[in-house]
Design a protein around this motif. Structure first.
Motif, mmCIF file in Angstrom:
data_model
loop_
_atom_site.group_PDB
_atom_site.id
_atom_site.type_symbol
_atom_site.label_atom_id
_atom_site.label_comp_id
_atom_site.label_asym_id
_atom_site.label_seq_id
_atom_site.Cartn_x
_atom_site.Cartn_y
_atom_site.Cartn_z
ATOM 1 N N GLY A 264 1.395 10.903 7.275
ATOM 2 C CA GLY A 264 1.402 9.503 6.859
ATOM 3 C C GLY A 264 0.606 8.575 7.755
ATOM 4 N N TRP A 265 -0.607 8.990 8.123
ATOM 5 C CA TRP A 265 -1.394 8.237 9.110
ATOM 6 C C TRP A 265 -2.170 7.100 8.426
ATOM 7 N N ASN A 266 -1.950 5.881 8.909
ATOM 8 C CA ASN A 266 -2.614 4.692 8.382
ATOM 9 C C ASN A 266 -3.213 3.901 9.529
ATOM 10 N N VAL A 267 -4.434 3.403 9.329
ATOM 11 C CA VAL A 267 -5.127 2.645 10.374
ATOM 12 C C VAL A 267 -5.854 1.470 9.732
ATOM 13 N N ARG A 274 -8.665 -4.896 6.454
ATOM 14 C CA ARG A 274 -8.709 -3.792 5.492
ATOM 15 C C ARG A 274 -8.224 -2.510 6.141
ATOM 16 N N ARG A 275 -7.592 -1.703 5.301
ATOM 17 C CA ARG A 275 -7.080 -0.411 5.776
ATOM 18 C C ARG A 275 -8.197 0.616 5.681
ATOM 19 N N VAL A 276 -8.514 1.249 6.819
ATOM 20 C CA VAL A 276 -9.630 2.205 6.886
ATOM 21 C C VAL A 276 -9.143 3.635 6.674
ATOM 22 N N ILE A 277 -7.976 3.964 7.206
ATOM 23 C CA ILE A 277 -7.373 5.299 7.036
ATOM 24 C C ILE A 277 -6.116 5.137 6.199
ATOM 25 N N GLU A 302 -13.198 7.476 12.714
ATOM 26 C CA GLU A 302 -12.094 6.520 12.903
ATOM 27 C C GLU A 302 -10.743 7.245 12.929
ATOM 28 N N LEU A 303 -10.592 8.262 12.089
ATOM 29 C CA LEU A 303 -9.360 9.054 12.082
ATOM 30 C C LEU A 303 -9.160 9.737 13.422
ATOM 31 N N SER A 317 0.031 3.460 12.010
ATOM 32 C CA SER A 317 1.367 3.998 11.710
ATOM 33 C C SER A 317 1.242 5.456 11.301
ATOM 34 N N GLY A 318 2.364 6.150 11.377
ATOM 35 C CA GLY A 318 2.374 7.569 11.077
ATOM 36 C C GLY A 318 2.914 8.349 12.263
ATOM 37 N N GLU A 319 2.999 9.647 12.103
ATOM 38 C CA GLU A 319 3.566 10.497 13.153
ATOM 39 C C GLU A 319 2.643 11.669 13.453
#
Length: 504
Positions: A264-267, A274-277, A302-303, A317-319
């Motif tokens: 659940g990785w968000n960046v 804007r959300r890139v990941i 970026e990831l 966010s994410g783990e």
């Protein structure tokens, strides 16, 4: 065809090194001429001799250009005769706009006042030629390396070019963008512009070149005519002096337990809303090489950077679990302690301190291991650097050599050694073979294979699909910040990867 350029018996020496030894080069008017050779073979040195970076008198031999003996003493001398060189190292000012960079030193002005309307109009024309859609007022540091390369080419085209020299012009570009650039070279050829291209990408050389000159160890080895057929194996054999019919070492994968699980990785972009990941989840096992494919701008770098100590982005966010346990990767030091290593795509700017020694760079990410009470143990530093020099067969007379003096392949070995000294469990490799020749690539591939055999988990980002197909056990396909597919090695090919990118 008439001969535009002839370089005869060019010899260039540096203290203790003969970089060029009686090299000969003949380029016909209106052709695209490729120069191939391993890193350190002398290709860039030869072009610096031609362009006046190394002035007449600092080398032996003769240059005949456009029917006359040429003795260029400065870059301005060669540019005034229509010779423009674009070096592998970009020469842009990051804080200025695209338009300002293109016309820096060649300003569009009236009565000493810059005509911005004319500057922007002309910039738009040039950007359209190279396929770059960013506005002329865009600040250069806000665009990626690939786009910056296109700005460099647009800058060259703004001058009265007769002979355009491109040193590894597609090294930072995706396959689609590379093809556009090569097609642009063909268009320039149809307009009477002669091009010299230095490239390690032999499929591109075969696509665009009329003639190929191969240089090895500072000497001319062969001259090949495209009309007679260009064989990649022949070019490689001439470049490295040995047969390399197998471009990738054999792999016998034996993956173990999951080494890293991302869920659940968000960046979000650090400067834009804007959300890139977007909701990325993936895993990599011990002893496994996992690839990430995608076009430029898809979010691969970026990831990797966001995972490695949150080096890029905000509102992350994410783990991430390492060896089955959630880990805090909120800083680079915590990421290193958790067993992560990140080899950047830009080794010269972000991976190495070029003016410092191999020894200095080797231990930079793990100084605590070679110091006591805050004091470096130089003897121990030297021993570490020597160990990795031997293990990776880094070509250097001494570990005290400045890394800026090494070839691209040997620099990349130093970057890898730096991170291996931290004892990582998972390596994130971002374009690990960018800008290095086929012989050095094979050595890097062998090191990656060895790491997997030792039980390391490897995540490999690459713009070269054949590289991912030749090296990886699984490939995740990325587009617009999300994973759009996963392929195992036996199912993967370039067509399937591209179809996932364009249909999702």
């Amino acid at each position: 065809m008439t001969t535009l350029l002839e370089m005869r018996d060019i010899t260039k020496e540096f203290p203790g090194v003969k970089a060029l030894d009686r090299v000969n080069l003949s380029v016909a008017t209106g052709e695209i001429h490729a120069i191939c050779g391993e890193n350190g073979a002398g290709k860039s040195t030869l072009m610096k001799v031609l362009s006046g970076v190394y002035p007449a008198g600092s080398y032996d031999g003769e240059i005949h250009y456009d029917g006359a003996l040429a003795q260029f003493r400065t870059l301005n001398d060669s540019e005034s005769r229509g010779i423009v060189i674009i070096h592998q190292e970009l020469a842009l000012i990051p804080q200025l706009s695209i338009a300002e960079n293109i016309f820096l030193g060649n300003e569009r002005a009236r009565n000493g006042v810059i005509d911005w309307a004319e500057t922007f109009r002309r910039t738009e024309e040039l950007l359209a030629k190279v396929g770059l859609k960013d506005p002329p007022g865009t600040i250069v540091e806000t665009i990626g390396v690939g786009k910056q390369q296109l700005v460099e080419i647009a800058k060259a085209l703004s001058k009265n070019v007769k002979l355009l020299i491109l040193d590894e012009p597609t090294a930072a570009l995706q396959e689609n963008d590379s093809r556009k650039l090569l097609d642009l070279m063909k268009e320039l050829k149809s307009q009477g512009v002669t091009c010299i291209i230095i490239s390690h990408k032999l499929n591109e050389v075969r696509y665009v070149a009329d003639t190929v000159t191969v240089i090895r160890d500072g000497t001319t080895v062969s001259r090949l005519d495209a009309a007679a057929g260009l064989s990649e194996n022949r070019i490689v054999r001439d470049m490295v002096g040995r047969d390399m019919s197998h471009r990738y070492p054999e792999r016998h994968p034996a993956p173990g337990a999951v080494a890293m699980q991302v869920s659940g990785w968000n960046v979000w972009h650090p400067d834009q809303n804007r959300r890139v990941i977007r909701d990325i989840s993936f895993s990599v096992r011990a002893g496994e090489v996992v690839g990430i494919a995608g076009l430029m701008g898809s979010g691969r770098t970026e990831l990797a950077m966001s995972i490695f100590g949150r080096s890029w982005g905000r509102n992350i966010s994410g783990e991430v679990q390492i060896d089955g346990a959630p880990r805090d990767l909120s800083t680079v030091s915590k990421a290193i302690d958790a067993g992560l290593a990140y080899v950047t795509e830009d080794r010269k700017q972000l991976g190495l301190v070029l003016e410092e020694s191999i020894r200095f760079n080797n231990t930079l990410a793990n100084l605590g291991e070679v110091s006591r009470a805050g004091v470096l143990n130089e003897a121990e530093e030297t021993a570490v650097a020597e160990r990795y020099r031997k293990a990776m067969a880094t070509r250097t007379p001494t570990v005290m050599q400045a890394v800026g003096n090494l070839s691209g392949g040997n620099q990349q070995k130093v970057v890898l050694a730096k991170w291996l000294f931290t004892g990582p469990k998972v390596l994130l490799l971002d374009e690990p073979t960018r800008g290095i020749d086929v012989g050095a690539k094979y050595e890097i591939y062998t090191i990656i294979n060895d790491l997997a055999t030792q039980g390391k988990a490897v995540v490999m980002i690459s713009s070269e699909m054949p590289e991912l197909l030749g090296m990886c056990d699984r490939i995740y396909v990325m587009n617009e910040g999300a994973f759009v597919g996963e392929l195992i090695a036996s199912e993967a090919n370039q067509e399937r990867i591209m179809s996932l990118i364009v249909t999702e």
